[in-house]
Design an enzyme around this catalytic site. Structure first.
Site, mmCIF file in Angstrom:
data_model
loop_
_atom_site.group_PDB
_atom_site.id
_atom_site.type_symbol
_atom_site.label_atom_id
_atom_site.label_comp_id
_atom_site.label_asym_id
_atom_site.label_seq_id
_atom_site.Cartn_x
_atom_site.Cartn_y
_atom_site.Cartn_z
ATOM 1 C CD GLU A 280 -1.488 -3.687 -2.016
ATOM 2 O OE1 GLU A 280 -0.768 -3.765 -1.014
ATOM 3 O OE2 GLU A 280 -2.652 -4.109 -2.069
ATOM 4 C CG ASP A 359 -5.226 -9.138 -0.216
ATOM 5 O OD1 ASP A 359 -4.409 -9.910 0.302
ATOM 6 O OD2 ASP A 359 -5.257 -7.913 0.001
ATOM 7 C CD GLU A 387 -5.724 -7.204 5.074
ATOM 8 O OE1 GLU A 387 -4.739 -7.939 4.885
ATOM 9 O OE2 GLU A 387 -5.922 -6.154 4.420
#
Ligand SMILES: CO[C@H]1[C@H](O)[C@@H](O)[C@H](O)O[C@@H]1C(=O)O
Length: 672
Positions: A280, A359, A387
């Site tokens: 990332e 993820d 998240e």
């Protein structure tokens, strides 16, 4: 300072004769961590009994007062004793002739034993005949903070950082309380800064921050916690203007040798570093045509003289994918990048592997590096920051999911083949291994935003030390300690916690496909939010069906598992249904085992999930007069939000698939 004590909130137990009888603590006060154990007992007993017991700072009670006839029948003293030869961080608590003994091999064991005894007293379990022996399963039990130095927290849902503010490090009463909370659940390592190391965080390994880091690491060390830092792989370039970070170049290696010497000398209790490289947008060895073993080993060699660990993340994937490219599969990337390097990492390197290949979605298969790697130290990474599981506005108790992951059979060995076996060192005899969780805390008064999210923090620590505990046992413990002994509270909160993940899963994305969230902040439904984006996260829905073909006819991902898992995942009929859309592109008319079509399953679970979220709040509201008003209101407000938000999820998902498929709900419910 405005913060609460969570499960370390003690209350008076004046009617409990056993607890109130304890008047003496004998402790070896040469060991600072053991001393903290004694202090914790004093603190707890002072509140519970109304007066502080006497602390005898003598080596193991040489001056023990003779018991008189009156006290002979009651437990009136606790003795803390370091006994060489026991396994590190283990403890034995037992009652013997009205003494409570806590024996341990080291200070940490004493501290953990003290907290275990406190739990016993908080829950008012009898001390008579007590005999508990525990040793840690995972050697490293770690929290990863994604805290930035400006005080913000990446994926933080509980306020700002309590470690950083305006690029300065904070060491205060709150960081001390945090260390106590972590010690009470046997966490022994903490990374304080975000894995995305930028700007000032790169300078954490410079003079500017050494004094404060030393202070923090010493405070942590007293509670048995080792401080770790996240590292910027390109630090030689960013700090000292070198023109490369090539891991095989001699001047770069030398730079790191000198840097490690400096850092480990200036911060004596430092445990090592966590690194996110080539991921990332973060720098890494790929830039120089090198691999991850080259990068990790360079750092490991430099850290080795100081006993430093290099924890290297496997979250490496192509985040610039074209959605039309059906061959590239993000799910494969961790495996494809790291599997060929098995056996090439130095002993002080640990690969930190996310639980699933994508993820931290609410449902994913286990990442097949677990069961693939045989000659590499491994650590499991989970995320208690919610998240993708409701961002601590929805309740989602994650321990049942962590247990599923840990109990997964990888078939890497004939026995002792689960993820838990691997990361606790039972499979391959590794000692540098363990579990890490992305932390869910911040500077909110209740630490975790949602009061019920504290169960995930508590549960992670308890699980890493004692994976044999059930999710229900952990939740019960946490409820008793946090809210006191009240059967009604316990039953209702247990019901909510235990069912919460299933409920959340029902009204969000179906059968393991994941995502369908709003881009960037990842909260709330957006079915196509990531569908045409570059992140490799697609549901591939068309008018006939949905799901990603990861079988041997698709991306081949299913074949990365050992048998019989590979074959099971490879076929629609044998694939566990909760993961069906992760592994297969399935027609809406496909019949599941219960006879329902896929599309009907989607409608039904979404109606059910939203109804169950509403039910959860109704149940909670029966506790109105039993919980402290402030806490009741905080939780109720979040459950109300969740109830409303679950309807939005239900409607967005149902409407999307109704319009895509053109197939009506058999029950004729309202779909917009
Ligand atoms: C710290 O970055 C996080 C990022 O915010 C999160 O959305 C993600 O996908 O995972 C990353 C990681 O795990 O590195």
């Amino acid at each position: 300072m405005n913060f609460e004590q969570l499960w370390l909130t003690y209350v008076k137990k004046e009617n409990n004769k056993e607890i109130c009888g304890i008047r003496h603590i004998y402790a070896d006060c040469d060991n600072p961590t053991a001393t903290h154990g004694a202090e914790e007992l004093l603190l707890a007993l002072e509140v519970m009994t109304g007066s502080k017991p006497v602390l005898h700072k003598t080596p193991m009670g040489d001056d023990a007062e003779e018991k008189n006839a009156e006290s002979a029948e009651i437990i009136d003293r606790i003795k803390l004793c370091i006994v060489p030869g026991m396994k590190a961080e283990s403890y034995h608590i037992y009652e013997n002739e009205n003494w409570i003994m806590i024996e341990a091999s080291d200070g940490k064991g004493i501290l953990y034993g003290a907290f275990a005894l406190i739990r016993q007293m908080q829950r008012e379990k009898s001390l008579k005949g007590l005999n508990v022996f525990k040793e840690p399963a995972a050697p490293l039990r770690m929290l990863n903070h994604w805290d930035n130095m400006d005080g913000s927290i990446e994926r933080g849902y509980s306020g700002n950082s309590f470690f950083f503010e305006n690029n300065e490090i904070i060491v205060n009463e709150r960081t001390k309380t945090y260390a106590r909370l972590l010690a009470s659940i046997s966490i022994n390592a903490v990374v304080i800064n975000n894995v995305n190391v930028k700007d000032n965080a790169t300078c954490l390994i410079t003079d500017r921050y050494f004094d404060k880091l030393k202070e923090l690491s010493e405070s942590f060390a007293g509670y048995g916690i080792r401080l770790f830092l996240s590292l910027n792989y390109a630090a030689p370039m960013e700090l000292d203007g070198l023109d490369s970070a090539d891991p095989l170049q001699e001047d770069i290696k030398q730079w790191w040798r000198e840097k490690m010497a400096e850092v480990f000398t200036k911060i004596p209790n430092l445990g090592g570093f966590l690194i996110k490289a080539d991921s990332e947008g973060r720098p890494g060895p790929f830039t120089y045509g090198r691999n991850h073993a080259d990068g990790a080993n360079m750092l490991a060699e430099a850290a080795e003289p100081y006993g430093g660990l290099i924890i290297w993340r496997c979250f490496v994937y192509n985040c610039r994918q074209d959605w039309r490219d059906k061959k590239t599969d993000r799910a494969r990337s961790g495996y494809d990048n790291f599997m060929p390097l098995d056996g090439e990492f130095k002993d002080n390197v640990i690969l930190q592997i996310k639980n699933g290949p994508m993820d931290f979605q609410v449902r994913e298969p286990v990442l097949p590096l677990f069961g693939g790697l045989k000659a590499t130290n491994q650590m499991l990474e989970v995320q208690i920051a919610q998240e993708y599981t409701g961002q601590q506005r929805h309740v989602c108790y994650l321990i049942p999911m962590f247990k599923e992951i840990m109990d997964f059979h990888t078939y890497v060995a004939k026995e002792k083949d689960t993820v838990c076996d691997i990361v606790t060192g039972r499979t391959f005899g590794h000692t540098n291994c363990g579990m890490a969780a992305v932390a869910n805390t911040g500077n909110d008064a209740n630490w975790t935003g949602h009061d019920l999210a504290a169960a995930n923090l508590y549960g992670f620590g308890r699980l890493a030390y004692e994976p044999e505990l059930t999710a229900e046992e952990i939740a019960s413990e946490w409820i008793d300690l946090t809210f006191g002994k009240d059967e009604e509270i316990k039953q209702i909160l247990l019901f909510i916690l235990i069912n919460s993940r299933g409920i959340y899963e029902k009204y969000t994305s179906p059968l393991g496909i994941g995502w369908m969230v709003n881009p960037a902040h990842h909260y709330g439904p957006s079915v196509d939010g990531y569908e045409y984006d570059r992140w490799g996260t697609y549901h591939r829905a068309d008018h006939l069906g949905m799901g990603v073909d990861r079988s041997d006819k698709g991306t081949g991902y299913a074949m990365l598992y050992n048998e019989p898992n590979a074959s099971a995942y490879n076929h629609m009929e044998t694939c566990p249904e909760e993961l069906l859309l992760f592994f297969h592109h399935v027609p809406y008319t496909y019949r599941l085992k219960n006879g329902k079509t896929l599309i009907q399953h989607i409608y039904d679970t979404h109606f059910e999930g939203a109804a169950e979220a509403a039910q959860m709040r109704k149940q909670f509201e029966t506790l109105k007069d039993r919980l402290p008003e402030k806490i009741y209101k905080r939780i109720d407000e979040r459950l109300l939000h969740q109830e409303e938000h679950s309807k939005e999820w239900r409607d967005q998902i149902n409407t999307y698939f109704y319009r895509k498929s053109g197939i009506m709900d058999e029950l004729g419910r309202e779909i917009y």
